[in-house]
Design a protein around this motif. Structure first.
Motif, PDB file in Angstrom:
ATOM      1  N   ILE A 115       0.386   1.031   5.542  1.00 16.19           N
ATOM      2  CA  ILE A 115      -0.523   0.917   6.742  1.00 16.19           C
ATOM      3  C   ILE A 115      -1.858   0.549   5.875  1.00 16.19           C
ATOM      4  N   SER A 116      -2.549  -0.475   5.982  1.00 20.32           N
ATOM      5  CA  SER A 116      -3.811  -0.802   5.280  1.00 20.32           C
ATOM      6  C   SER A 116      -4.832  -1.066   6.120  1.00 20.32           C
ATOM      7  N   GLY A 117      -5.957   0.076   5.939  1.00 16.23           N
ATOM      8  CA  GLY A 117      -7.288   0.025   6.777  1.00 16.23           C
ATOM      9  C   GLY A 117      -8.527  -0.887   5.636  1.00 16.23           C
ATOM     10  N   LEU A 118      -7.852  -1.437   4.663  1.00 18.09           N
ATOM     11  CA  LEU A 118      -8.680  -1.881   3.628  1.00 18.09           C
ATOM     12  C   LEU A 118      -9.294  -3.245   4.186  1.00 18.09           C
ATOM     13  N   PRO A 119     -10.571  -3.525   3.650  1.00 15.03           N
ATOM     14  CA  PRO A 119     -11.246  -4.653   4.246  1.00 15.03           C
ATOM     15  C   PRO A 119     -10.929  -6.009   3.196  1.00 15.03           C
ATOM     16  N   LEU A 120      -9.786  -6.386   3.469  1.00 15.07           N
ATOM     17  CA  LEU A 120      -9.271  -7.480   2.589  1.00 15.07           C
ATOM     18  C   LEU A 120     -10.222  -8.943   2.508  1.00 15.07           C
ATOM     19  N   LEU A 121     -10.732  -9.025   3.796  1.00 15.28           N
ATOM     20  CA  LEU A 121     -11.544 -10.620   3.727  1.00 15.28           C
ATOM     21  C   LEU A 121     -12.782 -10.251   2.790  1.00 15.28           C
ATOM     22  N   ALA A 130      -3.528  -8.225  -6.436  1.00 17.23           N
ATOM     23  CA  ALA A 130      -3.263  -6.924  -7.395  1.00 17.23           C
ATOM     24  C   ALA A 130      -2.941  -5.988  -6.234  1.00 17.23           C
ATOM     25  N   ILE A 131      -3.414  -5.740  -4.996  1.00 12.46           N
ATOM     26  CA  ILE A 131      -3.130  -4.746  -4.183  1.00 12.46           C
ATOM     27  C   ILE A 131      -1.808  -5.044  -3.289  1.00 12.46           C
ATOM     28  N   LEU A 132      -1.530  -6.476  -3.114  1.00 17.18           N
ATOM     29  CA  LEU A 132      -0.368  -6.860  -2.383  1.00 17.18           C
ATOM     30  C   LEU A 132       0.869  -6.768  -3.356  1.00 17.18           C
ATOM     31  N   GLN A 133       0.576  -7.198  -4.499  1.00 12.18           N
ATOM     32  CA  GLN A 133       1.568  -7.490  -5.555  1.00 12.18           C
ATOM     33  C   GLN A 133       2.096  -6.262  -5.940  1.00 12.18           C
ATOM     34  N   GLY A 134       1.297  -5.248  -6.237  1.00  7.48           N
ATOM     35  CA  GLY A 134       1.590  -3.749  -6.514  1.00  7.48           C
ATOM     36  C   GLY A 134       2.196  -3.091  -5.496  1.00  7.48           C
ATOM     37  N   GLY A 144      10.689  -3.651   3.055  1.00  6.90           N
ATOM     38  CA  GLY A 144       9.425  -2.981   3.375  1.00  6.90           C
ATOM     39  C   GLY A 144       8.584  -3.782   3.973  1.00  6.90           C
ATOM     40  N   VAL A 145       7.660  -3.447   4.729  1.00  8.01           N
ATOM     41  CA  VAL A 145       6.472  -4.205   5.447  1.00  8.01           C
ATOM     42  C   VAL A 145       5.229  -3.695   5.272  1.00  8.01           C
ATOM     43  N   PHE A 146       4.209  -4.518   5.436  1.00 13.98           N
ATOM     44  CA  PHE A 146       2.814  -4.282   5.290  1.00 13.98           C
ATOM     45  C   PHE A 146       2.042  -4.577   6.338  1.00 13.98           C
ATOM     46  N   TYR A 147       1.416  -3.563   6.994  1.00 11.24           N
ATOM     47  CA  TYR A 147       0.562  -3.792   8.084  1.00 11.24           C
ATOM     48  C   TYR A 147      -0.955  -3.780   7.867  1.00 11.24           C
ATOM     49  N   GLN A 148      -1.644  -4.888   8.254  1.00  8.22           N
ATOM     50  CA  GLN A 148      -2.903  -5.025   7.942  1.00  8.22           C
ATOM     51  C   GLN A 148      -3.686  -5.603   9.241  1.00  8.22           C
ATOM     52  N   PRO A 180     -15.358  -3.923  16.443  1.00  6.04           N
ATOM     53  CA  PRO A 180     -14.938  -5.083  16.968  1.00  6.04           C
ATOM     54  C   PRO A 180     -13.434  -5.504  17.282  1.00  6.04           C
ATOM     55  N   PRO A 181     -13.244  -6.520  18.137  1.00  5.09           N
ATOM     56  CA  PRO A 181     -11.894  -6.863  18.278  1.00  5.09           C
ATOM     57  C   PRO A 181     -11.164  -7.167  16.914  1.00  5.09           C
ATOM     58  N   ALA A 182      -9.901  -6.845  17.120  1.00  2.00           N
ATOM     59  CA  ALA A 182      -9.089  -6.696  15.937  1.00  2.00           C
ATOM     60  C   ALA A 182      -7.737  -7.358  16.320  1.00  2.00           C
ATOM     61  N   SER A 183      -7.148  -8.010  14.824  1.00  2.00           N
ATOM     62  CA  SER A 183      -5.657  -8.520  15.134  1.00  2.00           C
ATOM     63  C   SER A 183      -5.003  -7.645  13.787  1.00  2.00           C
ATOM     64  N   VAL A 184      -3.788  -7.634  14.231  1.00  2.00           N
ATOM     65  CA  VAL A 184      -2.907  -6.879  13.225  1.00  2.00           C
ATOM     66  C   VAL A 184      -1.800  -7.977  12.769  1.00  2.00           C
ATOM     67  N   TYR A 185      -1.688  -7.988  11.609  1.00  2.00           N
ATOM     68  CA  TYR A 185      -0.736  -8.832  10.840  1.00  2.00           C
ATOM     69  C   TYR A 185       0.319  -7.941  10.098  1.00  2.00           C
ATOM     70  N   ARG A 186       1.749  -8.373   9.994  1.00  2.00           N
ATOM     71  CA  ARG A 186       2.659  -7.702   9.357  1.00  2.00           C
ATOM     72  C   ARG A 186       2.947  -8.467   8.246  1.00  2.00           C
ATOM     73  N   PHE A 187       3.214  -8.136   6.927  1.00  2.00           N
ATOM     74  CA  PHE A 187       3.426  -8.929   5.831  1.00  2.00           C
ATOM     75  C   PHE A 187       4.937  -8.617   5.293  1.00  2.00           C
ATOM     76  N   SER A 188       5.753  -9.320   4.945  1.00  2.00           N
ATOM     77  CA  SER A 188       7.130  -8.901   4.415  1.00  2.00           C
ATOM     78  C   SER A 188       7.462 -10.254   3.226  1.00  2.00           C
ATOM     79  N   ARG A 189       8.506  -9.762   2.680  1.00  2.00           N
ATOM     80  CA  ARG A 189       8.914 -10.591   1.711  1.00  2.00           C
ATOM     81  C   ARG A 189       9.643 -11.655   2.156  1.00  2.00           C
ATOM     82  N   ARG A 190       9.583 -13.060   1.730  1.00  5.35           N
ATOM     83  CA  ARG A 190      10.302 -14.136   2.171  1.00  5.35           C
ATOM     84  C   ARG A 190      11.750 -13.823   2.052  1.00  5.35           C
ATOM     85  N   PRO A 191      12.853 -14.297   3.047  1.00  4.07           N
ATOM     86  CA  PRO A 191      14.111 -13.800   2.877  1.00  4.07           C
ATOM     87  C   PRO A 191      14.780 -14.084   1.722  1.00  4.07           C
ATOM     88  N   GLN A 192      14.588 -15.010   0.940  1.00  6.67           N
ATOM     89  CA  GLN A 192      14.825 -15.385  -0.330  1.00  6.67           C
ATOM     90  C   GLN A 192      14.488 -14.274  -1.516  1.00  6.67           C
TER      91      GLN A 192
END
Length: 197
Positions: A115-121, A130-134, A144-148, A180-192
């Protein structure tokens, strides 16, 4: 949210606005959206940039055992406060970009979610990568999934970054009542990519 937490958040923002990314902690609507799916997952959870612990409290209230939670906080004031508030949690005062150089936080058992509260933008692309790759290479298991969350109108990762990291992004929803209003995204590995992770 207590007044002391709000003041701590504001002080941190005044110290370094680019590292915080907001002038107030996340509201209830965003907190629910960020943590809603964690209870359906099986495994430990890592939280990046927990700040005053808004998402932390929601995760624990949702039934996540505290010893299955690792909190990664770069701001030493927040990290100290979190360690005092949650002594059974793993609290690490470090930059999330170091996740790739850190042993898996839960040993042989990798985390099911981050669960990430980091200001990626507001971060340089190299640091975001580096954050996502690590996170995906060293800390999360294959599914595993990454929520941002983001305050921007689009996904906080560009198409080229997603392609470079072999990730897919799914917009989970919006918290229009957040300030302010926000959106949530879920990142995951591509199936392959899951088969080689």
């Amino acid at each position: 949210m207590s007044l002391s937490d709000t003041l701590a958040f504001l002080r941190a923002w005044l110290r370094d606005p680019r590292s915080i990314g907001a002038v107030a902690p996340s509201g209830p609507a965003l907190t629910r959206l960020m943590t809603a799916h964690i209870g359906q997952l099986d495994g430990p959870v890592i939280e990046l940039g927990p700040g005053t612990g808004v998402f932390t409290r929601a995760l624990l209230e949702g039934g996540l055992p505290i010893d299955r939670l690792a909190l990664i906080e770069a701001d030493p004031h927040f990290a100290d406060a979190l360690a005092r508030r949650y002594p059974q949690a793993r609290v690490l005062s470090m930059d999330a970009a170091q996740l790739g150089q850190t042993h898996p936080l839960f040993g042989e058992e990798r985390a099911c979610a981050i669960i990430s509260g980091l200001p990626l933008l507001s971060m340089p692309t190299e640091k975001v990568i580096a954050i996502l790759q690590g996170a995906f290479d060293q800390q999360l298991h294959a599914d595993g999934v990454f929520y941002q969350f983001t305050y921007g109108p689009r996904c906080p990762l560009s198409d080229s970054t997603l392609q470079q990291l072999d990730l897919v992004a799914v917009r989970v929803g919006s918290a229009l009542l957040n300030l302010p209003p926000a959106s949530v995204y879920r990142f995951s590995r591509r199936p392959q990519a899951r088969f080689v992770a």
